[in-house]
Design an enzyme around this catalytic site. Structure first.
Site, PDB file in Angstrom:
ATOM      1  N   ARG A  88      -3.367  11.320   8.318  1.00 54.87           N
ATOM      2  CA  ARG A  88      -3.881  12.600   8.821  1.00 54.87           C
ATOM      3  C   ARG A  88      -5.009  13.073   7.907  1.00 54.87           C
ATOM      4  O   ARG A  88      -4.882  13.054   6.684  1.00 54.87           O
ATOM      5  CB  ARG A  88      -2.774  13.643   8.926  1.00 54.87           C
ATOM      6  CG  ARG A  88      -2.013  13.933   7.664  1.00 54.87           C
ATOM      7  CD  ARG A  88      -1.061  15.121   7.868  1.00 54.87           C
ATOM      8  NE  ARG A  88      -0.057  15.205   6.825  1.00 54.87           N
ATOM      9  CZ  ARG A  88      -0.247  15.737   5.625  1.00 54.87           C
ATOM     10  NH1 ARG A  88      -1.425  16.234   5.298  1.00 54.87           N
ATOM     11  NH2 ARG A  88       0.738  15.771   4.738  1.00 54.87           N
ATOM     12  N   HIS A 108      -0.962  19.105   6.249  1.00 51.24           N
ATOM     13  CA  HIS A 108       0.186  18.958   7.168  1.00 51.24           C
ATOM     14  C   HIS A 108       0.118  19.998   8.276  1.00 51.24           C
ATOM     15  O   HIS A 108       0.287  19.693   9.460  1.00 51.24           O
ATOM     16  CB  HIS A 108       1.482  19.095   6.374  1.00 51.24           C
ATOM     17  CG  HIS A 108       2.714  19.165   7.209  1.00 51.24           C
ATOM     18  ND1 HIS A 108       3.195  18.090   7.934  1.00 51.24           N
ATOM     19  CD2 HIS A 108       3.561  20.198   7.452  1.00 51.24           C
ATOM     20  CE1 HIS A 108       4.283  18.452   8.578  1.00 51.24           C
ATOM     21  NE2 HIS A 108       4.527  19.730   8.308  1.00 51.24           N
ATOM     22  N   TYR A 166      -1.239  17.445  -3.600  1.00 48.73           N
ATOM     23  CA  TYR A 166      -0.459  16.204  -3.645  1.00 48.73           C
ATOM     24  C   TYR A 166      -1.236  14.941  -3.276  1.00 48.73           C
ATOM     25  O   TYR A 166      -0.681  13.852  -3.342  1.00 48.73           O
ATOM     26  CB  TYR A 166       0.790  16.313  -2.757  1.00 48.73           C
ATOM     27  CG  TYR A 166       0.524  16.669  -1.305  1.00 48.73           C
ATOM     28  CD1 TYR A 166       0.188  15.690  -0.370  1.00 48.73           C
ATOM     29  CD2 TYR A 166       0.631  17.991  -0.859  1.00 48.73           C
ATOM     30  CE1 TYR A 166      -0.037  16.013   0.950  1.00 48.73           C
ATOM     31  CE2 TYR A 166       0.409  18.319   0.460  1.00 48.73           C
ATOM     32  CZ  TYR A 166       0.073  17.329   1.371  1.00 48.73           C
ATOM     33  OH  TYR A 166      -0.149  17.656   2.683  1.00 48.73           O
TER      34      TYR A 166
END
Length: 335
Positions: free
Chosen positions: A249, A253, A262
């Site tokens: 992606r 998110h 992250y």
């Protein structure tokens, strides 16, 4: 191994299939870019992105018979739902919570896709619950001897849920007409797959008595090939399969997530260079299905369709507040 010019022909795909697959990939990308802009403008409260997943979703759903088969998607499956029957207007009425939202009439969070007309079963917010629904529906189809295959989609994080394992076990025992499609984008929100899955997802299939296969989820034709084999197997009464499509992606998110905490920008940029849309464009040019002019024409048409969908959704009505309990509580007569 087929030559580039032979791939879609060997898969039984016509030029009309290729242009439609490309069109839906464009629609999903432009819907995604527009919903992110609306979120940043304060006009859309919550966004689940699809960018990067378009090939995995369009390639896999193209293997099913839309109008007959049943789909249990997860929240990131915008491209899949567009190909199943959603319009850009449907996407944005859901985003804005308007009464025309086909998923819930404005009574659910965005990206909880559902449409009885398109055989899309509305999902729930808890991760992986749609996979159990898919197993139950597939059992019903087999019990009634109906010619239908059920597909369910999920991320690799969903395979850590008990619902996934229960559905896999049940499907394997009863040889259900069910295809499990894992869109592995390597991050379950902020948790990397190395801390989410011990081994590879597709290798778990053997433990549940079904075949598993892994493929490049950024290659729409590879995604189609693997899923078509699984769908044909299910329709022939040979039981379920597990497909793992590895993808990525491009955005966070959700709009409430900050992926900079992250994963590195270098990693994201590396995957953006593997963008499935220009990759498919190059294939389409190589087999003389599209040229630069036709590509730009289709891009402009998709942008226009999305802009019109946003306009129609913005002009649509919100649900009447007095209907807030509809389909939630039974209508009881009170003396």
């Amino acid at each position: 191994m087929a030559n580039a010019s032979d791939r879609h022909t060997d898969l039984g795909l016509k030029e009309e299939d290729l242009t439609e697959m490309y069109r839906y990939m464009l629609l999903a990308r432009y819907c995604d870019e527009r919903q992110w802009a609306l979120n940043r403008q304060g006009k859309a409260p919550f966004v689940v992105p699809v960018s990067g997943h378009e090939a995995a979703q369009i390639g896999s759903i193209w293997a099913f018979e839309r109008g007959k088969d049943v789909f249990c998607p997860y929240y990131r499956d915008m491209a899949l739902c567009l190909a199943a029957g959603f319009t850009p207007k449907d996407v944005f009425t859901g985003l804005f919570g308007k009464v025309d939202d086909p998923s819930s009439g404005g009574r659910q969070m965005p990206a909880h896709w559902g449409s009885s007309k398109a055989n899309i079963i509305t999902g729930s917010s808890p991760i992986a619950t749609q996979i159990l629904h898919a197993a139950g529906i597939a059992y019903s189809k087999k019990y009634k001897h109906e010619d239908a295959v059920v597909g369910t989609w999920f991320g690799e994080g969903g395979t850590s849920e008990g619902d996934w394992h229960g559905a896999m076990n049940f499907a394997g025992i009863h040889k259900l007409p069910l295809v499990f499609v894992c869109e592995n984008n390597q991050y379950a929100i902020s948790v990397h797959e190395s801390k989410q899955v011990a081994g590879r997802v597709y290798l778990r299939a053997e433990g549940y008595g079904m075949p598993g296969a892994e493929g490049d989820g950024n290659d729409v034709l590879e995604s189609y090939r693997l899923t078509k084999e699984a769908v044909d197997r299910a329709r022939a009464g040979e039981g379920p399969s597990l497909i793992e499509l590895r993808t990525y992606r491009f955005y966070s998110h959700t709009s409430d997530d900050d992926d900079r905490t992250y994963r590195s920008r270098d990693e994201v940029d590396e995957w953006r260079r593997k963008d499935p849309i220009p990759r498919f464009e190059e294939y389409l040019k190589s087999v003389d299905v599209l040229d630069d002019g036709k590509v730009e024409q289709m891009r402009e048409a998709a942008r226009s369709d999305v802009a019109e969908g946003v306009k129609q959704a913005q002009e649509a009505d919100f649900p009447d507040p007095s209907s807030g309990a509809k389909n939630v509580y039974a209508d009881l007569e009170v003396e």
